[in-house]
Scaffold this active site. Structure first.
Site, PDB file in Angstrom:
ATOM      1  N   GLY A 277       5.873   1.912  -0.342  1.00 10.69           N
ATOM      2  CA  GLY A 277       7.188   2.108   0.247  1.00 10.69           C
ATOM      3  C   GLY A 277       8.139   2.956  -0.573  1.00 10.69           C
ATOM      4  N   HIS A 278       8.117   2.808  -1.882  1.00 10.33           N
ATOM      5  CA  HIS A 278       9.127   3.521  -2.673  1.00 10.33           C
ATOM      6  C   HIS A 278       8.821   5.006  -2.816  1.00 10.33           C
ATOM      7  CE1 HIS A 278       7.229   4.013  -6.803  1.00 10.33           C
ATOM      8  NE2 HIS A 278       6.382   3.175  -6.259  1.00 10.33           N
TER       9      HIS A 278
ATOM     10  N   CYS B 178       2.839   6.495 -13.844  1.00  7.05           N
ATOM     11  CA  CYS B 178       2.040   5.396 -14.394  1.00  7.05           C
ATOM     12  C   CYS B 178       1.296   5.797 -15.664  1.00  7.05           C
ATOM     13  CB  CYS B 178       1.045   4.888 -13.343  1.00  7.05           C
ATOM     14  SG  CYS B 178       1.832   4.045 -11.962  1.00  7.05           S
TER      15      CYS B 178
ATOM     16  N   THR C 121       4.234 -15.945  -0.616  1.00  3.22           N
ATOM     17  CA  THR C 121       5.303 -15.778   0.366  1.00  3.22           C
ATOM     18  C   THR C 121       5.653 -14.308   0.531  1.00  3.22           C
ATOM     19  OG1 THR C 121       6.210 -17.928  -0.237  1.00  3.22           O
ATOM     20  CG2 THR C 121       7.671 -16.432   0.946  1.00  3.22           C
TER      21      THR C 121
ATOM     22  N   GLN D  50       0.767   9.470  -2.065  1.00  4.99           N
ATOM     23  CA  GLN D  50       1.542  10.703  -2.189  1.00  4.99           C
ATOM     24  C   GLN D  50       1.541  11.523  -0.901  1.00  4.99           C
ATOM     25  OE1 GLN D  50       3.551  11.713  -4.474  1.00  4.99           O
ATOM     26  NE2 GLN D  50       3.123  10.176  -6.038  1.00  4.99           N
TER      27      GLN D  50
ATOM     28  N   THR E 207      -0.335   0.301  -6.262  1.00  6.29           N
ATOM     29  CA  THR E 207      -1.274  -0.247  -7.240  1.00  6.29           C
ATOM     30  C   THR E 207      -1.999  -1.461  -6.688  1.00  6.29           C
ATOM     31  OG1 THR E 207      -0.081   0.617  -9.155  1.00  6.29           O
ATOM     32  CG2 THR E 207      -1.456  -1.331  -9.518  1.00  6.29           C
TER      33      THR E 207
END
Length: 383
Positions: A199-200, A323, A236, A178, A70
């Site tokens: 990443g997930h 989502c 950070t 995807q 996102t």
């Protein structure tokens, strides 16, 4: 438990969790700090950037670490609009984008940008010719999803990239969330300027992502306050997450060919089974689909009821993209493909990973054979 909702999120590899924990405990310094602990963290950050770049075949300076798909999509789309608005205010996308792209374009429309939303055919594919026809002298961006998150339809992004060679002032963004690890994509061969990954979706921890920004492309930052990530993303860095994601990307790409073959076998078995169910309407076209997604409708059955019925058997599938799954109504993606309201409003998505097995697919088949007649009987009684 049989987990068939991998397009929503994947289970992190155990090695990735171990890496995350180790880095979080041992390399806790701020990479921007000048002391030894901070410099140690900075070295690890840059090592991760270099490895990700090597895995993707790009330069380290072209890698921006984000919090996920996102943020990456919003930075690519809005950042381009902000940076190049003096060049033009026309931007192009499709009617089948993920919400993080579609709603970013809607916001830009409120800021006086003009958006062309390209249609798709019954397979969910946008044509290269449609892109060509939509380009104008004031076009600054084309954004096209690589693999649709609901149907698995693979868009011709490399062909679109080649088309855009003749339009050097038009940037090309690809949402590859995807596709990564499932449908190979060459960022260089595709002439892609901006590319989003999360990443997930490839067995890393949540809150991690990658935005490829081709050398020479500039973006207007969405987050101000520091100079981190080439000044595109102040704040950070999530060092433990970045290192863990880098490991997950390496593991995923090292086994990519075998994983794709395995998922394709599972998907083919699902297609064959679903074709034996008279009520089923396949919304995924095998010939143009990624190997891990099957979208199917059971008109007359509410998809959320079917999802919960399968959950009682320990099987987890989804309706729309995660989502959008809590929003009511028919899938906008399926409606854009020309499906009617009843079919588009009764779809479920089965999404696989290389960790799934053929026995799990067959257990799903047994469960569906049990629950589907009961749900249709309830529907008939209510009528």
């Amino acid at each position: 438990m049989i987990y068939f909702d991998n397009s929503a999120t994947t289970r992190p590899y155990p090695e990735v969790i171990e890496t995350y924990t180790t880095v979080a405990q041992r390399y806790f310094g701020n990479p921007s700090s000048l002391h030894g602990i901070g410099m140690e963290a900075e070295r690890l950050l840059q090592q991760s950037r270099s490895l990700v770049a090597r895995l993707l075949g790009v330069l380290p300076g072209e890698i921006v670490f984000t919090s996920g798909g996102t943020e990456g999509n919003n930075l690519a789309v809005k950042g381009t609009a902000l940076q190049y608005r003096s060049r033009g205010r026309h931007i192009i996308t499709t009617k089948i984008e993920h919400a993080s792209v579609a709603q970013a374009f809607e916001q830009l429309e409120q800021l006086d940008f003009e958006v062309t939303y390209l249609p798709v055919d019954q397979r969910g594919i946008v044509s290269v010719e449609a892109v060509q026809r939509a380009i104008r002298s004031d076009t600054i961006l084309v954004s096209v999803i690589h693999v649709n998150s609901e149907t698995g339809a693979v868009q011709p992004v490399e062909e679109i990239g080649r088309l855009l060679r003749a339009h050097p002032k038009v940037l090309f963004h690809v949402d590859h969330v995807q596709g990564i690890g499932k449908v190979p994509l060459s960022l260089s061969a595709g002439d892609i300027d901006l590319c989003t990954m999360s990443g997930h979706k490839f067995h890393s921890v949540k809150g991690t992502g990658i935005l490829f920004v081709r050398s020479g492309v500039q973006l207007g930052p969405l987050l101000s306050g520091g100079q981190q990530e080439h000044a595109y993303r102040s704040g950070t860095e999530n060092l433990a997450g970045i290192v863990a994601m880098t490991k997950a990307l390496r593991m995923t790409l090292e086994n990519q060919d075998a994983n794709i073959k395995h998922m394709r076998q599972l998907q083919t078995e699902l297609f064959c089974f679903l074709r034996t169910i008279p009520e089923a309407v396949l919304n995924t076209t095998p010939e143009v689909s990624a190997p891990h997604i099957v979208n199917v409708s059971f008109p007359g059955v509410k998809p959320e009821v079917l999802v919960h019925a399968l959950e009682e058997h320990g099987i987890y599938v989804s309706t729309k993209s995660a989502c959008s799954s809590k929003t009511g109504g028919a899938s906008g993606i399926l409606l854009a493909m020309g499906l009617n309201e009843q079919t588009a409003g009764s779809a479920i998505r089965i999404s696989l990973s290389a960790e799934n097995t053929m026995e799990e697919v067959r257990e799903f088949q047994r469960a569906l054979r049990q629950v589907l007649p009961k749900l249709y009987e309830v529907t008939r009684l209510r009528k």
